[in-house]
Write a protein that holds these residues in place. Sequence first.
Motif, PDB file in Angstrom:
ATOM      1  N   MET A 176      -1.787  38.997 -19.011  1.00  0.00           N
ATOM      2  CA  MET A 176      -1.253  40.341 -18.735  1.00  0.00           C
ATOM      3  C   MET A 176      -2.208  41.421 -19.220  1.00  0.00           C
ATOM      4  N   GLY A 177      -2.127  42.566 -18.549  1.00  0.00           N
ATOM      5  CA  GLY A 177      -3.031  43.681 -18.867  1.00  0.00           C
ATOM      6  C   GLY A 177      -2.766  44.283 -20.225  1.00  0.00           C
ATOM      7  N   SER A 178      -1.639  43.995 -20.823  1.00  0.00           N
ATOM      8  CA  SER A 178      -1.305  44.630 -22.086  1.00  0.00           C
ATOM      9  C   SER A 178      -2.301  44.245 -23.176  1.00  0.00           C
ATOM     10  N   LYS A 179      -3.032  43.167 -22.919  1.00  0.00           N
ATOM     11  CA  LYS A 179      -4.065  42.745 -23.849  1.00  0.00           C
ATOM     12  C   LYS A 179      -5.098  43.867 -24.063  1.00  0.00           C
ATOM     13  N   TYR A 180      -5.299  44.651 -23.006  1.00  0.00           N
ATOM     14  CA  TYR A 180      -6.309  45.732 -23.075  1.00  0.00           C
ATOM     15  C   TYR A 180      -5.654  47.107 -23.204  1.00  0.00           C
ATOM     16  N   ALA A 181      -4.373  47.102 -23.613  1.00  0.00           N
ATOM     17  CA  ALA A 181      -3.604  48.356 -23.614  1.00  0.00           C
ATOM     18  C   ALA A 181      -4.249  49.446 -24.464  1.00  0.00           C
ATOM     19  N   ARG A 195      -7.092  50.270 -24.589  1.00  0.00           N
ATOM     20  CA  ARG A 195      -8.159  50.974 -23.848  1.00  0.00           C
ATOM     21  C   ARG A 195      -7.690  52.301 -23.283  1.00  0.00           C
ATOM     22  N   ARG A 196      -6.333  52.436 -23.188  1.00  0.00           N
ATOM     23  CA  ARG A 196      -5.830  53.718 -22.672  1.00  0.00           C
ATOM     24  C   ARG A 196      -6.315  54.877 -23.540  1.00  0.00           C
ATOM     25  N   ILE A 247      -9.169  55.144 -25.153  1.00  0.00           N
ATOM     26  CA  ILE A 247     -10.547  55.501 -24.781  1.00  0.00           C
ATOM     27  C   ILE A 247     -10.536  56.358 -23.520  1.00  0.00           C
ATOM     28  N   ILE A 248      -9.692  55.942 -22.562  1.00  0.00           N
ATOM     29  CA  ILE A 248      -9.635  56.678 -21.299  1.00  0.00           C
ATOM     30  C   ILE A 248      -9.088  58.088 -21.519  1.00  0.00           C
ATOM     31  N   ILE A 249      -7.999  58.182 -22.280  1.00  0.00           N
ATOM     32  CA  ILE A 249      -7.441  59.513 -22.574  1.00  0.00           C
ATOM     33  C   ILE A 249      -8.455  60.348 -23.347  1.00  0.00           C
ATOM     34  N   ALA A 299     -11.690  60.158 -23.164  1.00  0.00           N
ATOM     35  CA  ALA A 299     -12.707  60.651 -22.227  1.00  0.00           C
ATOM     36  C   ALA A 299     -12.173  61.847 -21.444  1.00  0.00           C
ATOM     37  N   TYR A 308     -11.674  48.671 -15.746  1.00  0.00           N
ATOM     38  CA  TYR A 308     -11.910  48.676 -17.187  1.00  0.00           C
ATOM     39  C   TYR A 308     -10.590  48.485 -17.936  1.00  0.00           C
ATOM     40  N   ARG A 309      -9.593  49.224 -17.505  1.00  0.00           N
ATOM     41  CA  ARG A 309      -8.287  49.109 -18.162  1.00  0.00           C
ATOM     42  C   ARG A 309      -7.727  47.688 -18.004  1.00  0.00           C
ATOM     43  N   GLU A 310      -8.086  47.038 -16.901  1.00  0.00           N
ATOM     44  CA  GLU A 310      -7.539  45.702 -16.630  1.00  0.00           C
ATOM     45  C   GLU A 310      -8.430  44.599 -17.189  1.00  0.00           C
ATOM     46  N   ILE A 325      -0.897  58.374 -17.283  1.00  0.00           N
ATOM     47  CA  ILE A 325      -1.278  57.225 -18.101  1.00  0.00           C
ATOM     48  C   ILE A 325      -0.083  56.763 -18.957  1.00  0.00           C
ATOM     49  N   GLU A 385       1.698  53.060 -18.722  1.00  0.00           N
ATOM     50  CA  GLU A 385       1.810  52.113 -19.824  1.00  0.00           C
ATOM     51  C   GLU A 385       3.252  51.678 -20.090  1.00  0.00           C
ATOM     52  N   ARG A 398       1.606  49.506 -12.979  1.00  0.00           N
ATOM     53  CA  ARG A 398       0.688  50.024 -13.977  1.00  0.00           C
ATOM     54  C   ARG A 398      -0.711  50.235 -13.370  1.00  0.00           C
ATOM     55  N   TYR A 439      -2.909  53.672 -12.862  1.00  0.00           N
ATOM     56  CA  TYR A 439      -4.288  53.937 -13.285  1.00  0.00           C
ATOM     57  C   TYR A 439      -5.167  54.331 -12.092  1.00  0.00           C
TER      58      TYR A 439
END
Lengths: 610, 420
Positions: free
Chosen positions: A1-6, A8-9, A11-13, A15, B178-180, B344, B348, B356, B360
């Motif tokens: 699941m993508g939550s593993k990289y959650a 990272r939000r 970093i994106i915010i 930026a 990147y987020r994924e 965002i 989340e 999700r 993004y």
Amino acid sequence: MGSKYAERRYIIIGALVLLGLIFIIRLFFIQVMDDSYKLSAESNVLRHITKYPARGLIFDRNGELLVSNKAYYDLMVVPRQITEKMDTNKLCQILDITKEDFISRMQKISKYSRFKPSVFEKQLSDANYAPLQEKMYLFPGFFVQTRTLRKYPDNIGGHILGYIGEVNQVAIDKDPYYTQGDYIGASGLEKYYEEDLRGKKGVQVVMVDVHNRVKGSFQSGKYDSAAVAGKDLILTLDAQLQEYGEALMKNKIGSIVAIEPETGEILALVNSPTYDPNLLVGRARSKNYSILNNDTLKPLFNRALMSSQNPPGSTFKLVNALISQQFGVVTPTTRYGCQMGYRAGSFRMGCHSHPSPQDLRGSIQHSCNAYYANVFRNILDKKGQTVSENFQDWRDLVVEFGLGNKLGIDLPNELSGNVPSVGFYDKYYGEGRWKSLTVVSLAIGQGELGATPLQLANMTAAIANEGYYITPHLLRQIKSEPGIMHGKRHDIPIEKEYFKVVKDGAEKVVLAGTGARSKIPGIIMCGKTGTAQNPHGEDHSIFIAFAPKENPQIAVAVFVENGGGGNKFGAPIASLVIEKYLNDTIAKSRLEFEKRILEANLISGEKSKK
Amino acid sequence: MRQQRHIFEGIDWLMVGLYFLLVFMGWINIYAAVYNEEHQSILDLTQRYGKQLMWIGFAAAMAIVMLMIDGKFYPAFAYPIYGTIILTLILVLLFGREVAGSKSWFEVGSFRVQPAEFAKFATCLALSKYLSSLTSNMETLRTKLTAAVIIGLPALLILLQNDTGSALVYGSFLLVLYREGLPGNFLVLGLIAVIVFITTLLFNVQTMLIVLAVAGLVAYFFSNRKRNDIILIVAAFALFSGMSYSVNYVVEEVLEPHQRNRIYVLLGKADDPHGVGYNVAQSKIAIGSGGLSGKGFLNGTQTKYDFVPEQSTDFIFCTVGEEWGFLGTTMVILLFLALMIRIIFVAERQRSPFSRIYGYGVFAILFFHFAINIGMTIGLAPVIGIPLPFFSYGGSSLWGFTLLLFIYIKLDAHRLYILR
């Protein structure tokens, strides 16, 4: 699941927020800190349209129009506002110029300023103006400016009126009122009264769009100002007399200056050869100017004010007659003999044949050289003082007549003439090594003396006035202002009675003396002939005169180069000018005489001699 | 599973509110930008502001339709929608109408549509669908390549339409990847690539090689000096040297002169306020002349008198800057930031990866438009003709963004009905 990289939000915010901050900081600098964008915006949208005032008109003393205005159009350009898309070919075609010409002009203009309007094409012809006006919207950055040119309806008085020309950088640097392409008086009255004539430029601030179309006035015209027209001048000049004088001097080289003695007002100031002032107007100006400038007869040369090397000749005898009486070395009854000249030892000064001996009046009537050699030596050799001291006293009185200094006429470039000083002779001969005989040629107005025709006329006016002159001037009145201009009065420290004696002599000159042929029926004219010796050719003919004898209305000096003796051309011309001014017409009996003078041609003769 | 009672149930009013605020502000500024004394009514349909109001009406209807469609529809029909759009992009290449050098418009009567504007949400749907499938794994090469194809295909077709700006937008999906789970190295490499790109153009290839060599040596001294590190350093050196050469080649030989000039003007190598840089110079003048609080509504001279080109479309931000000043521009930037951060945040909280990832995608597209469009008006980004979302005049772009956002709002409203 993508939550593993959650995580990272963040970093994106991060930026995103960083970018937002960069934008806001940048905007802060552009919008709040930096004012240059506001200026650029103004230069984009605001046009300062100069409103050119009409230049003042010039009238003669009788209200005759001498100088007027006529409208014409300049094509102006602001290089910065030209867009790439502009149809250059179309503009070139309308103006009838080549593309290379266009490019080179633009380069030159851009070098001067990319932001200020410059003249692209001067004085558009009507044929170019109409089609251009229709297509102006195609040429952003260009606009048409209305201006006025000078027009001289009578074609007279070129030297007096002068001309206007485009300002040069020197004038712009000196007076910020002017901008490139403006016109400024370049000579004559146009130059002398520039500040009165030019008026005051006005400005209109308008807003334009990107196509240079006017969208309206800026802030309801808060910053606009109206142009103030230049002041109209009324001159002392009599246009008819001026015109007549120019006609008389046609095909002769020289000058006529006529002054109203009581006021110092100049009635006529003729130079010959002259030029049509209309030639120095408009697009052909520079071409015509160089033609006139290269003419060997120097038509642009204002002889009346600037021909200062010529001696006054025998006309100066009047001055010596006055000074010698004042100094008490001569009385009206003093007589001297003359046997074809004056002799002193080995020295000899020639004279012409006339009855001898003569008293003071007769000496004037017959212009006796011997008489004045005696008189002059009496002055310099007067007991009780050295020659130098006596000379200084003599010179002091000569200068009182307005000789040797600029008179201060209201025209530019006047020269001062010359009255030699003690210092000059001390230097030339050595101190104490010159005597009355050494400088005796001054007695008859020769030698180192130099006087302009204006100075001769002024000297004549002083004699006519019996002891004073008013600084000669051309401006009589500024039309919008009350009151007439009064020149400065100069009193000559010589007794009035002495003048009366001299005037008697001058009257006889015309009645039965050297100027007898120029007698005017019904008018008592006083005059004196003169001859300026010319080592290069025929002598210069000089005549000074005023009339009538009592309460004189006009004083005249005539100078005709290569005209021979004063009686040959000087006296006839002076008598005609005076007759014309006082009587408005020439007497029937003198028409033949007038015709002979009008038709006389001294120029072709002069040319053939060379 | 609960049944949704009415179409507005569960929708995120904050996003809807921000959307309408931005659209309204856009409309007001379009009115000011093309303001015309003869057509003062803001409802005049012959004028751009009147038309824009019509487009806004359509967009609102479209938004309601999106909300009425079942939330399950979007994941289910993601691929067919994508396929249809790809087909449309091919068709427009064959039968489209060329406008301003780009063959990207369909024309029916006086009505024109730009399919590229709709390809964004379709690509976003397809990418979400693919990445949320159980078979995909960002760590495998296969997934990376497949994702690259999904993104690259529409981008390529749009590039062929000669609409470089719109094609570049697809690069923004890198953020989604990147987020994924796409390794951060890709972003770092991407960043280095951009730096190499710019410095090569600013200086020259030789200088760049020396800098790279020095950087390699420094990296070598700070590394463990094992074999793998050395290989990596050498590989990176080779990669960037090659890139430096090819950038030089592409810019000098491949790009059209006007494209090359735009890059040079941006880099400050060419300065020509009346040529290529004219737009940017005028745009900065318009914004800069606004000052702190602006010249006031309808009082902007630079935009009203057409000094700024494309003032109602790509350069609409100039009107904001000139008439509303620094306060106005800051306000607009903060509104966009608020909307994007909200997107965002909402992404989340989704239970479904599809929603999700789609969220993004929406963010990435808005982010790119926001960054480039405002960046170019103030001289921080090259002049790439892409609109400011919700603000710029134009039906296609407004509808494209509306679809993009409202599908997301619907997916979010639907989140409670999806099993974890």
